[in-house]
Design an enzyme around this catalytic site. Structure first.
Site, PDB file in Angstrom:
ATOM      1  N   LYS A 166       0.837  -1.214   0.000  1.00  0.00           N
ATOM      2  CA  LYS A 166       0.000   0.000   0.000  1.00  0.00           C
ATOM      3  C   LYS A 166       0.875   1.269   0.000  1.00  0.00           C
ATOM      4  CE  LYS A 166      -3.157   3.118   1.189  1.00  0.00           C
ATOM      5  NZ  LYS A 166      -4.055   3.737   0.248  1.00  0.00           N
ATOM      6  N   LYS A 234       0.943  12.194   6.152  1.00  0.00           N
ATOM      7  CA  LYS A 234       1.254  11.103   7.108  1.00  0.00           C
ATOM      8  C   LYS A 234       1.803   9.894   6.348  1.00  0.00           C
ATOM      9  CE  LYS A 234      -1.962   8.336   7.808  1.00  0.00           C
ATOM     10  NZ  LYS A 234      -2.443   7.075   7.285  1.00  0.00           N
TER      11      LYS A 234
HETATM   12  P1  NAP Z   1     -10.581  10.502   8.854  1.00  0.00           P
HETATM   13  O1  NAP Z   1     -11.823  10.878   8.126  1.00  0.00           O
HETATM   14  O2  NAP Z   1      -9.660  11.551   9.330  1.00  0.00           O
HETATM   15  O3  NAP Z   1     -11.023   9.573  10.086  1.00  0.00           O
HETATM   16  C1  NAP Z   1     -10.067   9.132  11.017  1.00  0.00           C
HETATM   17  C2  NAP Z   1     -10.722   8.250  12.041  1.00  0.00           C
HETATM   18  O4  NAP Z   1      -9.726   7.845  13.004  1.00  0.00           O
HETATM   19  C3  NAP Z   1     -11.836   8.951  12.828  1.00  0.00           C
HETATM   20  O5  NAP Z   1     -12.823   8.010  13.146  1.00  0.00           O
HETATM   21  C4  NAP Z   1     -11.072   9.419  14.077  1.00  0.00           C
HETATM   22  O6  NAP Z   1     -11.913   9.611  15.184  1.00  0.00           O
HETATM   23  C5  NAP Z   1     -10.190   8.204  14.305  1.00  0.00           C
HETATM   24  N1  NAP Z   1      -9.048   8.493  15.186  1.00  0.00           N
HETATM   25  C6  NAP Z   1      -8.036   9.370  14.977  1.00  0.00           C
HETATM   26  N2  NAP Z   1      -7.165   9.344  16.011  1.00  0.00           N
HETATM   27  C7  NAP Z   1      -7.654   8.446  16.894  1.00  0.00           C
HETATM   28  C8  NAP Z   1      -7.202   7.956  18.152  1.00  0.00           C
HETATM   29  N3  NAP Z   1      -6.069   8.411  18.711  1.00  0.00           N
HETATM   30  N4  NAP Z   1      -7.947   7.011  18.774  1.00  0.00           N
HETATM   31  C9  NAP Z   1      -9.088   6.542  18.193  1.00  0.00           C
HETATM   32  N5  NAP Z   1      -9.577   6.957  17.014  1.00  0.00           N
HETATM   33  C10 NAP Z   1      -8.859   7.900  16.365  1.00  0.00           C
HETATM   34  O7  NAP Z   1      -9.679   9.496   7.982  1.00  0.00           O
HETATM   35  P2  NAP Z   1     -10.112   8.510   6.792  1.00  0.00           P
HETATM   36  O8  NAP Z   1     -10.016   9.258   5.508  1.00  0.00           O
HETATM   37  O9  NAP Z   1     -11.355   7.797   7.154  1.00  0.00           O
HETATM   38  O10 NAP Z   1      -8.848   7.516   6.816  1.00  0.00           O
HETATM   39  C11 NAP Z   1      -8.760   6.408   7.702  1.00  0.00           C
HETATM   40  C12 NAP Z   1      -7.534   5.591   7.300  1.00  0.00           C
HETATM   41  O11 NAP Z   1      -7.694   5.133   5.940  1.00  0.00           O
HETATM   42  C13 NAP Z   1      -6.224   6.378   7.341  1.00  0.00           C
HETATM   43  O12 NAP Z   1      -5.173   5.555   7.780  1.00  0.00           O
HETATM   44  C14 NAP Z   1      -6.037   6.787   5.885  1.00  0.00           C
HETATM   45  O13 NAP Z   1      -4.666   7.005   5.582  1.00  0.00           O
HETATM   46  C15 NAP Z   1      -6.596   5.588   5.163  1.00  0.00           C
HETATM   47  N6  NAP Z   1      -7.092   5.857   3.792  1.00  0.00           N
HETATM   48  C16 NAP Z   1      -7.852   6.954   3.524  1.00  0.00           C
HETATM   49  C17 NAP Z   1      -8.288   7.178   2.218  1.00  0.00           C
HETATM   50  C18 NAP Z   1      -9.111   8.380   1.835  1.00  0.00           C
HETATM   51  O14 NAP Z   1      -9.231   8.651   0.616  1.00  0.00           O
HETATM   52  N7  NAP Z   1      -9.704   9.123   2.776  1.00  0.00           N
HETATM   53  C19 NAP Z   1      -7.978   6.265   1.203  1.00  0.00           C
HETATM   54  C20 NAP Z   1      -7.232   5.130   1.516  1.00  0.00           C
HETATM   55  C21 NAP Z   1      -6.784   4.945   2.825  1.00  0.00           C
HETATM   56  P3  NAP Z   1     -12.563  11.075  15.498  1.00  0.00           P
HETATM   57  O15 NAP Z   1     -13.835  11.128  14.711  1.00  0.00           O
HETATM   58  O16 NAP Z   1     -12.742  11.057  16.951  1.00  0.00           O
HETATM   59  O17 NAP Z   1     -11.535  12.115  15.043  1.00  0.00           O
END
Ligand code: NAP
Length: 286
Positions: A166, A234
């Site tokens: 990835k 990140k």
């Molecule tokens: P996001 O919208 O920023 O959501 C992050 C999630 O993680 C939220 O539920 C947040 O909770 C939680 N979180 C953050 N810090 C935490 C902690 N210390 N303890 C517990 N929960 C915590 O991110 P996302 O886009 O869904 O991405 C999630 C993952 O998928 C990441 O690793 C990202 O790199 C990966 N990803 C994202 C995409 C994309 O296009 N968005 C594509 C592929 C992969 P809160 O609501 O409380 O902040």
């Protein structure tokens, strides 16, 4: 199946929703309360969400978040059933994921790294691609769930290999977009119209799915987050860390990292990573 789903961000919420739609019994948890998945039960802690679950699925921001959810106070590990499978779809450091896998195994559980590609739209439409590191039989057992949330799942190897693959793929995404953005700025500075330029790009060998996906947003100057810049940044740090751990030099990516640093300083980190274009435009005076 009984599934605990932890992390209801841009990706996790639609993934959990698709599991519910497919008829699974889903308990969800999110650090900040108030995020709802219709038809799912809400749990107060990761421990509660994991209780009695056959599968515990995570999709949270980063390595620290995964560690907290699994092993912190009221974490998953406190209630994990022997034989349960923990699947982590967060993008984190492969070396850390291996340590987490070992700790879960000591508790009698199975661990799978299954980061995703496909962004917000792929998560909403059940069209993600899962990039998997696991034992072959665990991968087979998870097929029905991969099919509900994604269009394909590829097992790359044992634990950690899904994340390693990835990060390599995201490296290409970051650098492909950077190439596109730099090309746009150079063209704009020379008063080239973007519409015909895009038509040319799409007819030539530089066409890419990254450009197909991002061009409409860029043309309409919509930089709202599909994949937030802070998360791509990140990931760039994860790539550079993995490269250091493995004795690999990534000179192109080191330069891209500097663009992201500038963009972050300019206040764009909550926007899509496509907003790095604005930083290049500013520097070029276009
Ligand atoms: P996001 O919208 O920023 O959501 C992050 C999630 O993680 C939220 O539920 C947040 O909770 C939680 N979180 C953050 N810090 C935490 C902690 N210390 N303890 C517990 N929960 C915590 O991110 P996302 O886009 O869904 O991405 C999630 C993952 O998928 C990441 O690793 C990202 O790199 C990966 N990803 C994202 C995409 C994309 O296009 N968005 C594509 C592929 C992969 P809160 O609501 O409380 O902040």
């Amino acid at each position: 199946m009984r599934i605990g789903f932890l992390g209801l961000g841009i990706m996790g919420k639609p993934m959990a929703q698709n599991l519910v739609k497919a008829g699974h019994e889903v308990k969800v948890w999110n650090r900040t309360p108030g995020k709802v998945v219709e038809g799912a039960h809400a749990a107060a802690t990761p421990k509660e969400a994991a209780k009695d679950a056959e599968i515990v699925w995570l999709c949270v921001s980063d390595t620290k978040a995964v560690e907290q959810v699994l092993f912190g106070r009221d974490g998953v590990i406190e209630s994990l059933k022997p034989g349960a499978i923990v699947v982590d779809s967060s993008t984190i450091l492969p070396a850390s994921s291996l340590k987490f896998a070992e700790r879960v195994r000591q508790k009698g559980g199975e661990f799978v790294d299954a980061p995703v590609t496909g962004s917000k739209v792929g998560a909403e439409n059940g069209q993600l691609i899962f990039i998997v590191g696991s034992r072959p039989e665990t991968f087979e057992n998870l097929q029905p769930l991969f099919r509900v949330m994604g269009k394909s799942a590829v097992r790359v190897g044992e634990n950690g290999k899904g994340l390693a693959a990835k990060l390599s793929m995201n490296l290409m995404i970051a650098m492909t977009f950077e190439g596109f953005a730099e090309a746009l700025v150079l063209a704009k500075k020379q008063q080239v119209d973007l519409e015909p330029l895009l038509s040319l790009i799409n007819q030539s060998m530089v066409r890419s799915r990254v450009v197909d996906y991002k061009a409409p947003f860029v043309l309409s100057r919509d930089f709202s987050a599909n994949f937030p810049m802070r998360l791509m940044h990140k990931d760039i740090h994860l790539m550079l860390e993995a490269a250091k751990q493995n004795g690999v030099r990534l000179p192109g990516l080191e330069t891209v990292d500097k663009v992201y640093q500038d963009s972050t300083r300019e206040g764009h980190s909550e926007l899509d990573y496509a907003a790095t274009l604005m930083t290049l435009e500013k520097a070029a005076g276009v």
